[in-house]
Design an enzyme around this catalytic site. Structure first.
Site, PDB file in Angstrom:
ATOM      1  N   ASP A  25    -119.495  23.679 -17.747  1.00 41.30           N
ATOM      2  CA  ASP A  25    -118.605  23.603 -16.719  1.00 41.30           C
ATOM      3  C   ASP A  25    -118.893  22.850 -15.536  1.00 41.30           C
ATOM      4  OD1 ASP A  25    -117.191  26.952 -17.434  1.00 41.30           O
ATOM      5  OD2 ASP A  25    -117.441  25.341 -18.669  1.00 41.30           O
ATOM      6  N   ASP A  29    -117.300  19.830 -13.699  1.00 41.63           N
ATOM      7  CA  ASP A  29    -116.662  20.071 -12.323  1.00 41.63           C
ATOM      8  C   ASP A  29    -117.386  18.746 -11.554  1.00 41.63           C
ATOM      9  OD1 ASP A  29    -117.059  23.683 -12.187  1.00 41.63           O
ATOM     10  OD2 ASP A  29    -115.394  22.222 -13.195  1.00 41.63           O
ATOM     11  N   ASP A  77     -86.065  38.926 -38.406  1.00 40.52           N
ATOM     12  CA  ASP A  77     -86.791  39.758 -38.366  1.00 40.52           C
ATOM     13  C   ASP A  77     -87.053  40.863 -39.519  1.00 40.52           C
ATOM     14  OD1 ASP A  77     -86.540  40.620 -34.637  1.00 40.52           O
ATOM     15  OD2 ASP A  77     -87.665  38.962 -35.831  1.00 40.52           O
ATOM     16  N   GLU A 104     -98.594  32.888 -39.798  1.00 45.68           N
ATOM     17  CA  GLU A 104     -99.156  32.459 -38.457  1.00 45.68           C
ATOM     18  C   GLU A 104     -98.980  33.799 -37.563  1.00 45.68           C
ATOM     19  OE1 GLU A 104     -96.616  29.451 -36.944  1.00 45.68           O
ATOM     20  OE2 GLU A 104     -97.138  27.877 -38.880  1.00 45.68           O
ATOM     21  N   LYS A 106     -97.515  35.623 -34.276  1.00 45.00           N
ATOM     22  CA  LYS A 106     -96.414  35.488 -33.502  1.00 45.00           C
ATOM     23  C   LYS A 106     -96.761  35.801 -32.097  1.00 45.00           C
ATOM     24  CE  LYS A 106     -91.568  36.578 -33.136  1.00 45.00           C
ATOM     25  NZ  LYS A 106     -91.445  36.953 -31.703  1.00 45.00           N
ATOM     26  N   LYS A 277     -93.897  31.516 -43.349  1.00 44.42           N
ATOM     27  CA  LYS A 277     -92.852  30.197 -43.416  1.00 44.42           C
ATOM     28  C   LYS A 277     -93.354  29.545 -44.810  1.00 44.42           C
ATOM     29  CE  LYS A 277     -93.405  29.041 -38.516  1.00 44.42           C
ATOM     30  NZ  LYS A 277     -93.861  28.182 -37.491  1.00 44.42           N
ATOM     31  N   LYS A 301     -92.336  42.020 -37.816  1.00 47.69           N
ATOM     32  CA  LYS A 301     -92.823  42.693 -36.434  1.00 47.69           C
ATOM     33  C   LYS A 301     -93.274  43.896 -36.396  1.00 47.69           C
ATOM     34  CE  LYS A 301     -91.077  40.906 -33.335  1.00 47.69           C
ATOM     35  NZ  LYS A 301     -89.599  40.827 -32.720  1.00 47.69           N
TER      36      LYS A 301
HETATM   37  C1  3B9 Z   1     -89.534  28.328 -37.322  1.00 48.74           C
HETATM   38  C2  3B9 Z   1     -89.315  28.452 -35.935  1.00 48.74           C
HETATM   39  C3  3B9 Z   1     -87.842  28.738 -35.788  1.00 48.74           C
HETATM   40  C4  3B9 Z   1     -89.477  27.089 -35.182  1.00 48.74           C
HETATM   41  N1  3B9 Z   1     -88.690  26.094 -35.740  1.00 48.74           N
HETATM   42  C5  3B9 Z   1     -87.549  25.543 -35.286  1.00 48.74           C
HETATM   43  O1  3B9 Z   1     -87.238  26.116 -33.944  1.00 48.74           O
HETATM   44  C6  3B9 Z   1     -86.567  24.481 -35.824  1.00 48.74           C
HETATM   45  C7  3B9 Z   1     -85.628  23.855 -34.948  1.00 48.74           C
HETATM   46  C8  3B9 Z   1     -85.074  22.999 -35.688  1.00 48.74           C
HETATM   47  C9  3B9 Z   1     -85.115  22.821 -37.065  1.00 48.74           C
HETATM   48  O2  3B9 Z   1     -84.401  21.523 -37.557  1.00 48.74           O
HETATM   49  C10 3B9 Z   1     -82.924  21.539 -37.131  1.00 48.74           C
HETATM   50  C11 3B9 Z   1     -82.635  20.381 -36.762  1.00 48.74           C
HETATM   51  C12 3B9 Z   1     -81.202  20.363 -36.441  1.00 48.74           C
HETATM   52  C13 3B9 Z   1     -80.367  21.464 -36.741  1.00 48.74           C
HETATM   53  C14 3B9 Z   1     -80.790  22.723 -37.292  1.00 48.74           C
HETATM   54  C15 3B9 Z   1     -82.264  22.823 -37.464  1.00 48.74           C
HETATM   55  C16 3B9 Z   1     -86.089  23.230 -37.910  1.00 48.74           C
HETATM   56  C17 3B9 Z   1     -87.003  24.154 -37.137  1.00 48.74           C
HETATM   57  C18 3B9 Z   1     -90.205  29.343 -35.125  1.00 48.74           C
HETATM   58  C19 3B9 Z   1     -89.514  30.136 -34.244  1.00 48.74           C
HETATM   59  C20 3B9 Z   1     -90.543  30.898 -33.423  1.00 48.74           C
HETATM   60  C21 3B9 Z   1     -91.752  31.193 -33.755  1.00 48.74           C
HETATM   61  C22 3B9 Z   1     -92.969  31.646 -33.238  1.00 48.74           C
HETATM   62  N2  3B9 Z   1     -92.736  32.587 -32.017  1.00 48.74           N
HETATM   63  N3  3B9 Z   1     -94.319  32.008 -33.715  1.00 48.74           N
HETATM   64  C23 3B9 Z   1     -94.710  31.020 -34.629  1.00 48.74           C
HETATM   65  N4  3B9 Z   1     -95.961  30.907 -35.134  1.00 48.74           N
HETATM   66  N5  3B9 Z   1     -93.634  30.394 -35.474  1.00 48.74           N
HETATM   67  C24 3B9 Z   1     -92.364  30.199 -34.773  1.00 48.74           C
HETATM   68  N6  3B9 Z   1     -91.383  29.387 -35.515  1.00 48.74           N
END
Ligand code: 3B9
Length: 318
Positions: A25, A29, A77, A104, A106, A277, A301
């Site tokens: 660090d 710096d 959920d 993944e 959340k 996913k 959740k």
């Molecule tokens: C999967 C997704 C909902 C993101 N994806 C999107 O938001 C998204 C958005 C438009 C998309 O394509 C479109 C384009 C046009 C119209 C409709 C969908 C595809 C994915 C999501 C939401 C919250 C998350 C979270 N808190 N933690 C982790 N680890 N992953 C997460 N992943």
């Protein structure tokens, strides 16, 4: 000057994205101060991606609205193993028993969108209602783990979670308590309050961090699955949560959920669940979306934390 900016941005990449700092660090710096001195004597040469340009003076009177071309969706959920396995079953009926899933963390923070044009950060926004968010670019730039310039001149909108590490949350509340200020209820609220400050100097002091997990990528980025996205992001300079896991069966998914529920209290950040996913992007598109959430992702959740205080047995008088 350019060398100093590149050197400091490289040090930050090693520290925040690779978690493998190559310098102390102190050396960081010292190099930073050298750049400050050089910029003071040659202000006309200051670069927009210089780390000294992160904390602006500009005070936001309010936050402008940002409209997303692609909505920031939410997640369905589930709250039990049975519900989760039913969801996985449904997907496996479509694509077979060895469908790939990515699991993944959340993160319990607030969702943001970061827009990069030719590799430079041009806009940061909160999720808002998913279609319209708030422009918080000045505050986003104060977060050291968010690169002002990617390793490649990409046009990409990346999305993820801004969070306040548990340790920073505890320290902030101690300071607020000592100053007679109201304390924050949890790290999520303190992150939301910190990133929506009108004064970026306040945001800069809050030690916020980020994990990125999705985005609207250019077709020629060559990213065809969630696992490829999560391994490409660090190469571009973007920080992802390292605890993700590529899984191929219900058993593997549940093992991961059980493992995380054991270790979650030792994590440096709050999580409120696991996101599972479908890995392959073509399979994601085949499953499509409901009105507000993908059919190819689900959030498992964790049960809400047991209330800290124990309710003493109530002495019933007859
Ligand atoms: C999967 C997704 C909902 C993101 N994806 C999107 O938001 C998204 C958005 C438009 C998309 O394509 C479109 C384009 C046009 C119209 C409709 C969908 C595809 C994915 C999501 C939401 C919250 C998350 C979270 N808190 N933690 C982790 N680890 N992953 C997460 N992943």
């Amino acid at each position: 000057m350019v060398e100093l900016v590149d050197q400091l941005n490289h040090y930050a990449h090693e520290y925040y994205v690779l978690d493998q700092p190559s310098v102390s660090d102190d050396l960081y710096d010292k190099t930073y101060r050298q750049l400050e001195e050089l910029e003071a004597s040659h202000p006309e040469l200051i670069q927009s991606d210089s780390p000294t340009q992160r904390v602006g003076d500009v005070l936001n009177e309010k936050f402008d609205k940002v409209h997303f071309d692609h909505p920031m969706l939410s997640l369905g959920d589930v709250f039990s193993q049975e519900e989760l396995m039913t969801w996985v079953d449904g997907v496996q009926k479509e694509f077979g028993p060895d469908t790939e899933f990515v699991c993944e963390m959340k993160i319990d923070g607030l969702s943001v969108s970061l827009l990069y044009q030719d590799g430079s950060l041009v806009r940061g926004a909160t999720r808002g209602d998913g279609n319209t968010g708030e422009n918080i670019t000045n505050n986003i730039k104060t977060i050291s783990s968010i690169p002002l310039r990617l390793q490649e001149p990409l046009n990409v909108e990346v999305r993820g979670e801004i969070y306040m590490p548990k340790a920073s949350f505890a320290k902030l509340n101690e300071e607020r308590e000592a100053a007679g200020l109201a304390t924050f209820a949890n790290p999520r609220n303190s992150a939301a309050g910190s990133v929506r400050q009108l004064d970026p100097k306040v945001t800069a002091k809050r030690n916020l961090n980020v994990f990125l997990y999705t985005g609207v990528l250019p077709a020629d980025a060559g990213v065809n699955s969630q696992a490829e996205l999560l391994t490409s992001y660090p190469q571009w300079g973007l920080r992802v949560n390292p605890e993700f896991k590529l899984t191929h069966s219900k058993e593997e998914i549940w093992d991961y959920v059980e493992h995380v529920s054991q270790v979650r209290h030792d994590l440096a950040y709050d999580i409120d669940g696991i996101v599972i996913k479908v890995n392959d992007f073509d399979q994601q598109e085949e499953l499509g979306y409901t009105v507000k959430a993908p059919r190819w992702a689900i959030a498992y959740k964790f049960p809400a934390e047991q209330a800290k205080t124990t309710i003493r047995d109530i002495e019933w008088t007859v």
